[in-house]
Design a protein around this motif. Structure first.
Motif, PDB file in Angstrom:
ATOM      1  N   MET A   1       0.846  -1.162   0.000  1.00 48.07           N
ATOM      2  CA  MET A   1       0.000   0.000   0.000  1.00 48.07           C
ATOM      3  C   MET A   1       0.897   1.233   0.000  1.00 48.07           C
ATOM      4  O   MET A   1       1.889   1.285   0.701  1.00 48.07           O
ATOM      5  N   THR A   2       0.492   2.233  -0.760  1.00 51.53           N
ATOM      6  CA  THR A   2       1.279   3.455  -0.846  1.00 51.53           C
ATOM      7  C   THR A   2       0.473   4.646  -0.323  1.00 51.53           C
ATOM      8  O   THR A   2      -0.746   4.568  -0.141  1.00 51.53           O
ATOM      9  N   LYS A   3       1.186   5.719  -0.124  1.00 47.73           N
ATOM     10  CA  LYS A   3       0.545   6.969   0.295  1.00 47.73           C
ATOM     11  C   LYS A   3      -0.480   7.408  -0.750  1.00 47.73           C
ATOM     12  O   LYS A   3      -1.559   7.901  -0.405  1.00 47.73           O
ATOM     13  N   ASP A   4      -0.158   7.218  -2.024  1.00 45.77           N
ATOM     14  CA  ASP A   4      -1.094   7.582  -3.092  1.00 45.77           C
ATOM     15  C   ASP A   4      -2.373   6.759  -3.020  1.00 45.77           C
ATOM     16  O   ASP A   4      -3.457   7.274  -3.311  1.00 45.77           O
ATOM     17  N   ASP A   5      -2.261   5.467  -2.646  1.00 45.85           N
ATOM     18  CA  ASP A   5      -3.449   4.630  -2.480  1.00 45.85           C
ATOM     19  C   ASP A   5      -4.384   5.222  -1.428  1.00 45.85           C
ATOM     20  O   ASP A   5      -5.599   5.270  -1.614  1.00 45.85           O
ATOM     21  N   VAL A   6      -3.802   5.665  -0.327  1.00 45.12           N
ATOM     22  CA  VAL A   6      -4.597   6.241   0.761  1.00 45.12           C
ATOM     23  C   VAL A   6      -5.214   7.567   0.324  1.00 45.12           C
ATOM     24  O   VAL A   6      -6.395   7.827   0.577  1.00 45.12           O
ATOM     25  N   HIS A   7      -4.453   8.392  -0.366  1.00 48.32           N
ATOM     26  CA  HIS A   7      -4.985   9.675  -0.849  1.00 48.32           C
ATOM     27  C   HIS A   7      -6.118   9.448  -1.849  1.00 48.32           C
ATOM     28  O   HIS A   7      -7.111  10.181  -1.837  1.00 48.32           O
ATOM     29  N   THR A   8      -5.981   8.428  -2.683  1.00 49.89           N
ATOM     30  CA  THR A   8      -7.038   8.099  -3.639  1.00 49.89           C
ATOM     31  C   THR A   8      -8.294   7.649  -2.910  1.00 49.89           C
ATOM     32  O   THR A   8      -9.412   8.047  -3.261  1.00 49.89           O
ATOM     33  N   LEU A   9      -8.124   6.821  -1.889  1.00 51.75           N
ATOM     34  CA  LEU A   9      -9.269   6.367  -1.095  1.00 51.75           C
ATOM     35  C   LEU A   9      -9.995   7.554  -0.475  1.00 51.75           C
ATOM     36  O   LEU A   9     -11.216   7.683  -0.601  1.00 51.75           O
ATOM     37  N   ILE A  10      -9.259   8.415   0.203  1.00 50.73           N
ATOM     38  CA  ILE A  10      -9.871   9.572   0.865  1.00 50.73           C
ATOM     39  C   ILE A  10     -10.516  10.499  -0.158  1.00 50.73           C
ATOM     40  O   ILE A  10     -11.629  10.983   0.044  1.00 50.73           O
ATOM     41  N   GLY A  11      -9.826  10.728  -1.274  1.00 44.61           N
ATOM     42  CA  GLY A  11     -10.355  11.607  -2.316  1.00 44.61           C
ATOM     43  C   GLY A  11     -11.655  11.105  -2.923  1.00 44.61           C
ATOM     44  O   GLY A  11     -12.464  11.898  -3.403  1.00 44.61           O
ATOM     45  N   GLY A  12     -11.879   9.800  -2.872  1.00 49.71           N
ATOM     46  CA  GLY A  12     -13.092   9.216  -3.432  1.00 49.71           C
ATOM     47  C   GLY A  12     -14.168   8.914  -2.406  1.00 49.71           C
ATOM     48  O   GLY A  12     -15.189   8.322  -2.744  1.00 49.71           O
ATOM     49  N   SER A  13     -13.943   9.304  -1.165  1.00 49.75           N
ATOM     50  CA  SER A  13     -14.888   8.973  -0.095  1.00 49.75           C
ATOM     51  C   SER A  13     -15.315  10.223   0.667  1.00 49.75           C
ATOM     52  O   SER A  13     -14.562  10.740   1.492  1.00 49.75           O
ATOM     53  N   PRO A  14     -16.531  10.696   0.432  1.00 50.34           N
ATOM     54  CA  PRO A  14     -16.995  11.876   1.159  1.00 50.34           C
ATOM     55  C   PRO A  14     -16.912  11.733   2.681  1.00 50.34           C
ATOM     56  O   PRO A  14     -16.566  12.685   3.374  1.00 50.34           O
ATOM     57  N   VAL A  15     -17.198  10.546   3.205  1.00 50.13           N
ATOM     58  CA  VAL A  15     -17.154  10.372   4.658  1.00 50.13           C
ATOM     59  C   VAL A  15     -15.721  10.469   5.177  1.00 50.13           C
ATOM     60  O   VAL A  15     -15.477  11.066   6.230  1.00 50.13           O
ATOM     61  N   LEU A  16     -14.754   9.931   4.450  1.00 46.39           N
ATOM     62  CA  LEU A  16     -13.360  10.050   4.884  1.00 46.39           C
ATOM     63  C   LEU A  16     -12.845  11.471   4.699  1.00 46.39           C
ATOM     64  O   LEU A  16     -11.996  11.928   5.465  1.00 46.39           O
ATOM     65  N   GLN A  17     -13.381  12.186   3.742  1.00 43.06           N
ATOM     66  CA  GLN A  17     -13.014  13.592   3.576  1.00 43.06           C
ATOM     67  C   GLN A  17     -13.487  14.410   4.778  1.00 43.06           C
ATOM     68  O   GLN A  17     -12.750  15.248   5.290  1.00 43.06           O
ATOM     69  N   VAL A  18     -14.699  14.155   5.236  1.00 45.83           N
ATOM     70  CA  VAL A  18     -15.216  14.846   6.418  1.00 45.83           C
ATOM     71  C   VAL A  18     -14.349  14.513   7.627  1.00 45.83           C
ATOM     72  O   VAL A  18     -13.965  15.401   8.401  1.00 45.83           O
ATOM     73  N   CYS A  19     -14.014  13.232   7.779  1.00 48.98           N
ATOM     74  CA  CYS A  19     -13.167  12.820   8.906  1.00 48.98           C
ATOM     75  C   CYS A  19     -11.803  13.501   8.843  1.00 48.98           C
ATOM     76  O   CYS A  19     -11.285  13.947   9.871  1.00 48.98           O
ATOM     77  N   ALA A  20     -11.223  13.580   7.655  1.00 46.92           N
ATOM     78  CA  ALA A  20      -9.927  14.235   7.504  1.00 46.92           C
ATOM     79  C   ALA A  20     -10.012  15.703   7.897  1.00 46.92           C
ATOM     80  O   ALA A  20      -9.130  16.221   8.600  1.00 46.92           O
ATOM     81  N   ASP A  21     -11.077  16.373   7.484  1.00 48.67           N
ATOM     82  CA  ASP A  21     -11.237  17.787   7.819  1.00 48.67           C
ATOM     83  C   ASP A  21     -11.417  17.991   9.322  1.00 48.67           C
ATOM     84  O   ASP A  21     -10.821  18.902   9.908  1.00 48.67           O
ATOM     85  N   VAL A  22     -12.227  17.153   9.955  1.00 47.91           N
ATOM     86  CA  VAL A  22     -12.432  17.278  11.402  1.00 47.91           C
ATOM     87  C   VAL A  22     -11.125  17.004  12.136  1.00 47.91           C
ATOM     88  O   VAL A  22     -10.751  17.736  13.061  1.00 47.91           O
ATOM     89  N   ALA A  23     -10.404  15.973  11.711  1.00 40.02           N
ATOM     90  CA  ALA A  23      -9.130  15.640  12.365  1.00 40.02           C
ATOM     91  C   ALA A  23      -8.116  16.768  12.209  1.00 40.02           C
ATOM     92  O   ALA A  23      -7.474  17.178  13.184  1.00 40.02           O
ATOM     93  N   ASN A  24      -7.977  17.289  10.997  1.00 39.98           N
ATOM     94  CA  ASN A  24      -7.001  18.354  10.773  1.00 39.98           C
ATOM     95  C   ASN A  24      -7.407  19.652  11.456  1.00 39.98           C
ATOM     96  O   ASN A  24      -6.559  20.362  12.005  1.00 39.98           O
ATOM     97  N   GLY A  25      -8.691  19.967  11.449  1.00 44.41           N
ATOM     98  CA  GLY A  25      -9.165  21.166  12.138  1.00 44.41           C
ATOM     99  C   GLY A  25      -8.942  21.069  13.643  1.00 44.41           C
ATOM    100  O   GLY A  25      -8.580  22.046  14.292  1.00 44.41           O
ATOM    101  N   SER A  26      -9.142  19.874  14.192  1.00 43.28           N
ATOM    102  CA  SER A  26      -8.912  19.675  15.624  1.00 43.28           C
ATOM    103  C   SER A  26      -7.429  19.735  15.957  1.00 43.28           C
ATOM    104  O   SER A  26      -7.028  20.333  16.956  1.00 43.28           O
ATOM    105  N   LYS A  27      -6.626  19.126  15.124  1.00 42.70           N
ATOM    106  CA  LYS A  27      -5.181  19.076  15.364  1.00 42.70           C
ATOM    107  C   LYS A  27      -4.560  20.470  15.331  1.00 42.70           C
ATOM    108  O   LYS A  27      -3.723  20.805  16.162  1.00 42.70           O
ATOM    109  N   HIS A  28      -4.978  21.284  14.375  1.00 42.59           N
ATOM    110  CA  HIS A  28      -4.360  22.593  14.172  1.00 42.59           C
ATOM    111  C   HIS A  28      -5.195  23.749  14.735  1.00 42.59           C
ATOM    112  O   HIS A  28      -4.829  24.911  14.559  1.00 42.59           O
ATOM    113  N   PHE A  29      -6.332  23.424  15.356  1.00 40.38           N
ATOM    114  CA  PHE A  29      -7.252  24.414  15.923  1.00 40.38           C
ATOM    115  C   PHE A  29      -7.866  25.324  14.867  1.00 40.38           C
ATOM    116  O   PHE A  29      -8.535  26.292  15.193  1.00 40.38           O
ATOM    117  N   GLU A  30      -7.606  25.016  13.605  1.00 44.56           N
ATOM    118  CA  GLU A  30      -8.163  25.783  12.497  1.00 44.56           C
ATOM    119  C   GLU A  30      -7.971  24.956  11.239  1.00 44.56           C
ATOM    120  O   GLU A  30      -6.933  24.337  11.037  1.00 44.56           O
TER     121      GLU A  30
END
Length: 93
Positions: A1-30
């Motif tokens: 598995m590669t980093k590109d595989d994971v990025h492709t998965l997230i890019g094609g999944s609205p639910v994982l995109q929401v999770c990524a945004d919540v995680a990054n917003g929480s991590k960086h406070f913005e």
């Protein structure tokens, strides 16, 4: 598995995109960049029900993104299903 595989998965999944945004917003406070395209994606609110006779309570959290709210538990369950399909499809679980 590669980093590109994971990025492709997230890019094609609205639910994982929401999770990524919540995680990054929480991590960086913005949230300064967004997978969903909505920089305001956040945990918007929570509800609590108190069961006095039982002495218990139940909490429910909601994510706001793209002009709508979703139950955080349902989003998490869908995200786990997405990861399970991805990993099992590669015989990693």
């Amino acid at each position: 598995m590669t980093k590109d595989d994971v990025h492709t998965l997230i890019g094609g999944s609205p639910v994982l995109q929401v999770c990524a945004d919540v995680a990054n917003g929480s991590k960086h406070f913005e949230l300064t960049s967004s997978q969903t395209g909505d920089l305001s994606t956040t945990i918007a609110r929570n509800d609590v029900a108190v069961f006095v006779r039982k002495g218990t309570s139940a909490h429910r959290f909601y994510i706001a993104s793209g002009g709508s709210e979703r139950d955080l538990l349902k989003v998490a369950e869908e995200a786990v299903d997405e990861w399970r399909k991805f990993l099992s499809g590669r015989h990693l679980i």
